[in-house]
Design a protein around this motif. Structure first.
Motif: not given
Length: 310
Positions: A215-222, A228-234
Motif C-alpha cells: 500500500l505504501m508503494a502504491q501511495i508513493q507512486n501516486d 500528503k502528510p505522513a500521519k494522513v498517509i498512515e
C-alpha cells in the motif's frame, strides 16, 4: 533372468499406474526390460492410464460427507465437465469421499496407498487407474481434508452441484436445528465470499507488514497521495488494511442474508447463540473449489461429446 528389484517395480508403477503385482509380473516376463514391461502392460490393458496421465484434469467434482462426528471433503478432477456430470464418475467420487471420512491418512501419498474400501484387494491408486480405463479420461484425486468435532457439529454445503464444497466445524454446547441452520448459512457465506481466515487472530504480523509495504508503494507512486502528510498517509494505509481484513476474515464480513445489509457474520452468530442459550464459535472451515489454481483448457461441448464417442 535379471533380478527384479523393488525399485524397478516402483519405477514401473510410477510410469504406468498399474498395480504392484502386475508390474512385477511384467518385469519378470520381460527379463527386467523396462520398456518391454511398459509395452506388456499396455497390451494387457493395465497401463491405459499412461497415455492419459499428461492430460490436464481441471474439471471434476467436490464432494462432502458426514459420518457421526467426522466429516470429509474431497476434490476429484476430470478433463471435461461432460465427464464430471457422468453418473459413473459421480458415484466414484462418492466412494472417494467415503474412503476419506474413514481414513487415517495424513497426506495424499498415504491415502493413495490405502486399501480401497470398496474392494480391499486394490489400493486407492489402483482403483483410480481402473476407473481411468473405464471412463476414458485422465482423473485425479487432487486433495482431501477431514474434520472431527466432539463438542458441537460439522455442517456441509455443496454449491452448483459440486463446483464448490464447504465444511464448517461449529463448536457449541448446544446442538439443535437452529444451530445447524446457522452453520449451513455460514457455510453458504463461505462458498459465496471465500474468506481466507476465521478472524484476525489467524493473520500473521508478517502478512500485515507485507500488505502495508504494498500500500505504501502504491501511495508513493501516486503523485497526489504521495504529497500528503505522513500521519494522513498512515491513516490511509490503516483504513485500507481494515477494509481488506473485513473482506478476508469470515466473522468480519457482512452477513449475506443480513436484512439491513450491515450485520456481520460475528453478530449473526452471537444472535443465534443468545437465542439458544449457547456458546458458539466457528473452530475451522474448509472450502474446496473445483479446479482452483489449475490451468483449464477451453473446449466446446461438441468436442467433448466427440471425444466420448472415440
Amino acid at each position: 533372468m535379471a533380478a527384479i528389484t523393488a525399485a524397478m517395480v516402483k519405477e514401473l508403477r510410477e510410469m504406468t499406474g498399474a498395480g504392484m503385482m502386475d508390474c512385477k509380473k511384467a518385469l519378470a516376463a520381460n527379463d527386467g526390460d523396462m520398456d518391454a514391461a511398459v509395452e506388456f502392460l499396455r497390451k494387457n490393458g493395465q497401463a491405459k492410464a499412461e497415455k492419459k496421465a499428461s492430460r490436464i484434469a481441471a474439471e471434476g467434482l467436490v464432494k462432502t460427507v458426514i459420518s457421526g462426528n467426522c466429516a470429509a471433503v474431497v476434490e476429484v478432477n476430470s478433463e471435461t465437465d461432460f465427464v464430471a456430470k457422468n453418473e459413473t464418475f459421480q458415484a466414484y467420487v462418492a466412494e472417494v469421499a467415503a474412503q476419506a471420512v474413514a481414513s487415517d491418512a495424513a497426506d495424499m501419498d498415504a491415502f493413495m496407498e490405502e486399501a480401497w474400501n470398496a474392494d480391499p484387494s486394490k489400493t486407492v491408486k489402483e482403483a483410480l487407474v481402473e476407473k481411468i480405463a473405464v471412463i476414458g479420461e485422465n482423473l485425479k484425486i487432487r486433495r482431501f481434508e477431514k474434520l472431527v468435532e466432539d463438542n458441537g457439529c460439522i455442517v456441509e454445503y455443496i454449491h452448483m452441484g459440486g463446483k464448490i464444497g464447504v465444511l464448517v466445524d461449529i463448536e457449541s454446547d448446544v446442538v439443535n436445528d437452529a444451530v445447524k441452520e446457522m452453520g449451513k448459512n455460514v457455510a453458504m457465506q463461505i462458498a459465496a465470499l471465500s474468506p481466507k481466515y476465521i478472524d484476525r487472530s489467524e493473520i500473521s504480523e508478517e502478512y500485515i507488514a507485507h500488505e502495508k509495504e504494498i500500500l505504501m508503494a502504491q501511495i508513493q507512486n501516486d503523485p497526489k497521495e504521495s504529497q500528503k502528510p505522513a500521519k494522513v498517509i498512515e491513516g490511509m494505509i490503516n483504513g485500507r488494511i481494515n477494509k481488506e481484513l473485513k473482506e478476508i476474515c469470515l466473522v468480519d464480513q457482512v452477513y449475506v442474508k443480513a436484512e439491513d445489509g450491515k450485520q456481520t457474520v460475528a453478530k449473526y452468530i452471537d444472535e443465534v447463540a443468545k437465542a439458544n442459550g449457547a456458546k458458539i464459535s466457528v473452530k475451522k472451515f474448509v472450502r474446496f473449489e473445483t479446479g482452483e489454481g489449475l490451468e483449464k483448457k477451453s473446449e466446446n461441448f461438441a468436442e467433448e461429446v466427440a471425444k466420448q464417442m472415440m
